[in-house]
Design an enzyme around this catalytic site. Structure first.
Site: not given
Length: 843
Positions: A12, A15, A446
């Site tokens: 989870c 953890c 550009d």
């Protein structure tokens, strides 16, 4: 140094938070990104003070496993591939656990709850004298469920003992409390039977919690199975990409074809590809021709024609012809490997929005356990010592609290979003870039190679009186063939496309800054700018006005003359890409300001700006000064996205909030950009913004529901609403709700797989280009009243040439204007009338 690790044992977000904290404590570590979904960790550290071994040791000390990807047999070029078998094995294990759990849960639930549901049960089970036997049967039925789901207890209690509890700890404590209470009830029933206390027997036989423990474990396992299966679908885009790469290649060695594993192909090998085969590595075609499907890499559905000298990429599919190519990139250097690495890195990275969820997850489980303890104590006091009610409330709080939904909210959406981007040829390098892109207010473009094609091509042909278009182009291309100038290449390419044969030239001379001259079939011909022809005494007449009109529209007029007489004018320009106008409109539809930035001259830039409707044009900017323009916009308080070619725009791309490299082709490893667009299509930049907004919207939805779920669920389980509404959750329903919350978050993220860009290219570049050529040779004659002198003719010429895509010449004596271009009749008529003259006929 950046290093990726495989991490095991995480269940989870708590953890992943513990792993992150454990590694961040190391003095030489600067950043840690733990990917809960992929079971991986990306660590940036100083190799002088830390090593992979010390990092692995830190993870081990935190109670989890870690290893370098190579140690697990996972290729660095294809990190996702190593995860597929483990996920399949994990799913198979969960399915087995759920099936066994369900097989024992059904009789357990029937036996424990059947009398409350009115289900038929033999009299044996209703006899108080058999209460201990019935309780023992329930205990024996729950034991296999506890045994096959022992993972929750092993991981959960270990994490609890280390002082870093996770979701497994909640499940372990909750279900263990229910079982221990049930075992205590067994002793109470035995005591009651031995001492003839019938009330004690009846009361405790009703309070067995074995079915609750079994139901909790079974429902959690079901939820985990559904969640894992859903998470497996999030990386389908990369899985499909990997499946396209062939396992073998046909290599020409010692004059014969040999089939070898793709890992054995080396740079320089000649590889044979037959129709229907996938390309194993990147390379350059040496012999043969074919159409190649690159949709898996670029998202472009139309096959691309390839011939000698053209580059080809791994995972492309040869559709028709037979060709041979020389390998230039193999293994981890191929386009496919870099794509997978980029997407995996993006999925492993943390978006800023995820930091809140991570911070909450780190303290969530301990807080929940404290809430459960307080809840049990309060209920025990409030009910005058009713252990059953206290246990029900405490276990319900433990079980319903779901850090998983909170932890999954961001990474699953980011993973699906980056995968969806890869499907469309958009490679996102980091979750932060994907999140930041949805906040941009200004897009800086550009010009050369981004808005325009990046190379000149013929746009207009205007032969002089008595000269045909074919004659003009034949002489022009013949003159320009020996020249190496880019404008000359455009004219030669136009002649080749029209299949016009060229004439041999003699005594070719290139005059710097002027043009060229040569002899063709005994006659002297000139090609160049106005100054050159004037130096040679060529009379230009009214054609000067045509040239001026072309120049105003950002095109370069080239004059051609023979034997002292003008033959005609050919205009050459770096033309706008077919989808640029649509893309710029797409940016506007998204509420973004558009700025075009170029080093080109102001007149050309402004002409292209007018054609595309861009009002903010910044021209004549040196490459090193582009970064300053982006910085100035940022100082004005704007978030800026820069779209460039990733090479000369590198400083500006790096300075911008989000840099998008367009026209990267197969060179996807552009360090200066945050997002790489595989196709030379500005429309993909619009799609990237749309995808970013859709992904972050999905993340916010997930976080909202995860927070709302816990905000409502925990008080409901604790019994806060019981005094007023009589609501309190049973642990079984709490387990079901917890599982459903994780599945719902992942399912919501999977909706991103349905994402479709609002703006799609109306036509392929090839089709568009062909249409433009047809328009250029379309001529109309306007009969005009009111022209009295050459000044009048000049006014009309200027008015008509100001229209986009139009070239016009005016004959004062005939009172007519000859127009070549794409404008419709109404636009032509209006331009003349606005200049103060009247159009009486158009033919």
């Amino acid at each position: 140094m950046k290093q990726k690790f495989t991490v095991t044992g995480m269940t989870c977000s708590a953890c992943s938070a513990h792993v992150t904290k454990a590694v961040e404590k190391l003095p030489g570590v600067s950043s840690v990104n733990v990917n809960l979904l992929g079971g991986s960790m990306l660590v940036e550290y100083d190799p002088q003070s830390e090593s992979p071994d010390t990092i692995i040791a830190a993870v081990d000390a935190a109670g989890y496993g870690a290893s370098l990807p190579a140690a697990g047999g996972t290729k660095a070029a294809a990190p996702v591939q190593g995860q597929v078998p483990s996920m399949e094995a994990e799913l198979a294990g969960m399915k087995r656990r759920f099936t066994v759990s369900l097989a024992f849960l059904i009789p357990l639930f029937y036996l424990a709850m059947g009398h409350m549901m009115g289900w038929p049960l033999p009299h044996f089970f209703h006899d108080p004298g058999n209460a201990l036997l019935v309780a023992l049967i329930q205990f024996l039925l729950v034991l296999p469920i506890l045994y096959i789901n022992d993972k929750y207890y092993r991981v959960g209690f270990q994490a609890l003992l280390r002082g870093a509890p996770n979701m497994d700890s909640l499940i372990a404590v909750g279900s263990a409390a229910a079982v221990i209470y049930g075992v205590a009830a067994l002793f109470q029933i035995g005591w009651g039977l031995g001492h003839g206390d019938a009330d004690r027997v009846v009361r405790w036989s009703m309070d067995l919690y074995f079915e609750s423990a079994g139901m909790i474990l079974t429902l959690i396992t079901l939820g985990k199975f559904l969640e894992t299966r859903s998470k497996g679908k999030t990386s389908e885009a990369i899985s499909r990409l990997m499946d396209l790469a062939p396992k073998t290649a046909t290599v020409v060695r010692d004059g014969s074809e040999t089939e070898v594993p793709v890992e054995d192909v080396v740079v320089g090998d000649l590889i044979v590809v037959r129709p229907g085969q996938s390309l194993p590595v990147d390379g350059v075609v040496t012999d043969g021709a074919s159409s190649v499907d690159e949709s898996a890499l670029t998202g472009e559905s139309i096959p691309v024609e390839k011939g000698p000298g053209d580059r080809v990429a791994a995972a492309s599919i040869n559709k028709s012809g037979f060709f041979t190519f020389r390998a230039t990139r193999v293994g981890e250097d191929t386009t496919l490997a870099q794509m997978i690495a980029l997407v995996d890195e993006a999925a492993s990275s943390k978006a800023p929005i995820a930091k809140l969820a991570d911070q909450v997850a780190g303290v969530f489980v301990p807080v929940v356990m404290a809430i459960a303890l307080v809840t049990a104590v309060v209920w025990l006091i409030a009910t005058g010592g009713d252990i059953t009610r206290a246990l029900t409330a405490g276990v319900s709080v433990l079980v319903i609290s779901c850090p998983c939904a909170l932890g999954l909210a961001t990474p699953v959406a980011i993973l699906v979003g980056t995968g969806k981007g890869a499907e469309n040829g958009i490679l996102v390098k980091s979750a932060e870039a994907l999140e930041t892109l949805h906040t941009v207010q200004t897009v800086v473009l550009d010009k050369t190679g981004t808005v325009t094609q990046g190379k000149p091509r013929v746009t207009d042909l205007y032969p002089h009186e008595g000269v045909t278009t074919e004659e003009l182009l034949c002489i022009a291309a013949s003159l320009e063939k020996p020249s190496e100038h880019p404008l000359a290449e455009a004219i030669v390419a136009e002649a080749q496309e029209r299949a016009i044969p060229l004439a041999p030239v003699k005594d070719f001379q290139a005059l710097h800054g002027r043009g060229v001259q040569a002899e063709i079939q005994g006659a002297r011909y000139l090609a160049g700018n106005r100054a050159m022809l004037e130096e040679h005494g060529v009379e230009l007449g009214a054609d000067r006005l045509i040239a001026d009109g072309l120049a105003e529209n950002g095109r370069t007029p080239l004059y051609f003359a023979g034997d002292g007489k003008l033959l005609g004018i050919i205009a050459v320009a770096d033309t706008v890409k077919p989808t640029s106008a649509q893309a710029i409109q797409g940016f506007r539809d998204l509420g973004l300001d558009v700025v075009m930035l170029t080093g080109d001259n102001r007149r050309t830039a402004e002409a292209i700006g007018r054609e595309l409707g861009v009002t903010q044009v910044i021209a004549e900017v040196l490459p090193q000064d582009k970064e300053k323009v982006v910085s100035r916009l940022q100082q004005e308080g704007k978030r800026v996205a820069m779209v460039g070619d990733g090479i000369n725009d590198a400083p500006a791309l790096a300075r911008s909030d989000v840099g998008l490299a367009i026209g990267a082709g197969t060179d996807v490893a552009i360090e200066s950009a945050d997002i790489v667009l595989m196709k030379s299509d500005l429309l993909d930049a619009v799609t990237a913004v749309e995808l970013s907004r859709a992904t972050i919207r999905n993340v916010k939805e997930n976080l909202f529901w995860a927070f709302l779920y816990n905000t409502i669920g925990i008080p409901l389980a604790a019994g806060v609403f019981f005094p007023v509404l009589g609501w309190q959750l049973n642990p079984m329903f709490a387990a079901a709700a917890m599982s459903l919350s994780s599945v719902s978050v992942v399912s919501n993220a999977l909706r991103l797989k349905l994402f479709q860009p609002r703006h799609k290219a109306a036509a392929s570049p090839k089709t568009q280009s062909k249409t433009e050529k047809e328009v250029y040779v379309m001529e109309r004659t306007l009969t005009i009243e009111g022209m009295m002198c050459q000044h009048c003719a000049a006014h009309v010429t200027k008015a008509l040439n100001a229209l986009p895509g139009v070239t016009a010449t005016v004959d004062l004596d005939a009172k007519t204007a000859t127009v070549t271009g794409s404008a419709d009749d109404e636009a032509l008529k209006k331009a003349v009338e606005d200049a103060g003259y009247q159009v009486t006929a158009i033919s």
